[in-house]
Design an enzyme around this catalytic site. Structure first.
Site, PDB file in Angstrom:
ATOM      1  N   THR A  48       5.929 -10.928 -23.008  1.00  0.00           N
ATOM      2  CA  THR A  48       6.750  -9.725 -22.884  1.00  0.00           C
ATOM      3  C   THR A  48       7.460  -9.700 -21.538  1.00  0.00           C
ATOM      4  OG1 THR A  48       5.147  -8.526 -24.239  1.00  0.00           O
ATOM      5  CG2 THR A  48       6.704  -7.212 -22.967  1.00  0.00           C
ATOM      6  N   THR A  49       6.736 -10.068 -20.481  1.00  0.00           N
ATOM      7  CA  THR A  49       7.291 -10.063 -19.129  1.00  0.00           C
ATOM      8  C   THR A  49       8.412 -11.080 -18.986  1.00  0.00           C
ATOM      9  OG1 THR A  49       5.073  -9.485 -18.375  1.00  0.00           O
ATOM     10  CG2 THR A  49       6.642 -10.132 -16.680  1.00  0.00           C
ATOM     11  N   TYR A 111       6.079  -4.165 -35.814  1.00  0.00           N
ATOM     12  CA  TYR A 111       7.036  -3.524 -36.715  1.00  0.00           C
ATOM     13  C   TYR A 111       6.589  -3.567 -38.171  1.00  0.00           C
ATOM     14  CZ  TYR A 111      11.330  -2.034 -38.997  1.00  0.00           C
ATOM     15  OH  TYR A 111      12.237  -1.365 -39.784  1.00  0.00           O
ATOM     16  N   TYR A 137      -3.193 -11.752 -28.841  1.00  0.00           N
ATOM     17  CA  TYR A 137      -2.691 -10.714 -27.940  1.00  0.00           C
ATOM     18  C   TYR A 137      -2.785  -9.368 -28.655  1.00  0.00           C
ATOM     19  CZ  TYR A 137       0.661  -8.563 -24.609  1.00  0.00           C
ATOM     20  OH  TYR A 137       1.284  -7.777 -23.668  1.00  0.00           O
ATOM     21  N   ARG A 142       2.628  -1.509 -27.856  1.00  0.00           N
ATOM     22  CA  ARG A 142       3.937  -2.128 -28.077  1.00  0.00           C
ATOM     23  C   ARG A 142       4.158  -2.503 -29.543  1.00  0.00           C
ATOM     24  NH1 ARG A 142       7.514  -3.974 -24.222  1.00  0.00           N
ATOM     25  NH2 ARG A 142       6.867  -3.822 -22.052  1.00  0.00           N
ATOM     26  N   LYS A 165      -6.176 -11.689 -25.346  1.00  0.00           N
ATOM     27  CA  LYS A 165      -5.599 -10.886 -24.263  1.00  0.00           C
ATOM     28  C   LYS A 165      -5.713  -9.443 -24.716  1.00  0.00           C
ATOM     29  CE  LYS A 165      -1.367  -9.810 -21.705  1.00  0.00           C
ATOM     30  NZ  LYS A 165       0.093 -10.060 -21.560  1.00  0.00           N
TER      31      LYS A 165
END
Length: 296
Positions: A48-49, A111, A137, A142, A165
């Site tokens: 994401t980062t 989604y 993850y 999110r 994670k």
């Protein structure tokens, strides 16, 4: 490089962009060297980062190839290959394995989400097909979906799934999956404000945004906990909170890229829908960086 026993600070690496939006490979090379010199334990591009959601598949491949080539075996590289389409995640995972990644970060199907069995099959499909270890993850804030405790239990048994994670922000959830941890399955904090608490439950380290700007400190915090100096780890965690909070004062990675720009590592360029920080939040970030000794 075998990462199955990886402990420490894994940096969720930013992707620097030029003013025209293209990947700034000169700055990316400098970041790789910066982290190797600072003691970071592994690099994680395309999370994401790393703004991978706005990059093309060709750019993704080029970034992984570049990071692997310039890391040159000096530090492990874990590539973020996640997608809400299982077939896409499979194809990206196989491509990154071919490019030399040491491991993969796989995300839940955001989604479209799916049910419990669908989420299980989403991870299992990739883990069955690759030969390098995978980290799941869990970041429901999110993605809109979580990995159930039962699915963690099932997937922890897979020989190619080495860990999770954990970024739900829930100590209760981390406690519920802690019994899965052992030599073949690790937990890494996905929240920079909860590293020491999760390590008290058996986590092996952190996949960190904070480490982009204070890599040695984050490494030292994790190492202190692992070697029994929990008081030092706690001190670093608590004293680092003002900066950590400032790094998440807007949606990640807007603040951390601004922080890197303040330190001269790159320019604060983004791809829409991400835009530069609001002035008030930038001022707060600068003050926090001064408080952490990063800026005069």
């Amino acid at each position: 490089m075998d990462i199955r026993n990886l402990q420490g600070s894994i940096v969720a690496l930013i992707t620097p962009f030029n003013a025209d939006g293209s990947v700034d490979y000169d700055s990316l090379e400098k970041l790789i060297e910066f982290h190797i010199d600072a003691g970071t334990d592994a690099l994680l591009p395309l999370g994401t980062t790393g703004e991978s959601s706005t990059m093309t598949h060709e750019e993704d491949n080029d970034v992984v190839r570049f990071v692997v080539e310039h890391a040159a075996g000096r530090i492990p590289v874990i590539a973020g290959s996640g997608s809400n389409c299982t077939q896409t995640m499979l194809e990206k995972s196989l491509a990154y394995q071919q490019l030399g990644a040491d491991g993969l970060l796989l995300i839940t199907p955001y989604y479209n989400k799916s049910n419990e069995e669908g989420i299980y099959q989403h991870f299992k499909t990739v883990a069955d097909a690759v030969d390098i270890p995978c980290i799941m993850y869990n970041v429901p804030g999110r993605t809109g979906c979580s990995i159930s405790v039962r699915n963690v239990e099932r997937l922890a048994e897979h020989p190619n799934i080495m860990g999770i994670k954990e970024a739900s922000g829930s100590i209760a959830y981390a406690s519920d999956i802690a019994h899965c941890l052992g030599p073949d399955f690790k937990m890494y904090s996905g929240n920079d404000d909860m590293v020491a608490p999760l390590m008290s439950l058996g986590a092996s380290g952190v996949i960190s945004v904070w480490a982009n700007v204070q890599p040695t400190l984050v490494h030292d915090m994790v190492r202190a906990f692992l070697t029994g100096d929990t008081a030092r780890a706690r001190s670093i965690q608590v004293e680092g909170l003002p900066l950590v909070h400032a790094l998440f004062s807007e949606v990640n990675p807007i603040p951390v890229k601004e922080a890197c720009a303040q330190l001269g590592m790159c320019e604060a360029n983004y791809r829409l829908p991400l835009v530069p920080m609001a002035d008030a939040n930038r001022a707060r970030l600068v003050e926090a960086m001064k408080g952490a000794g990063l800026l005069a």
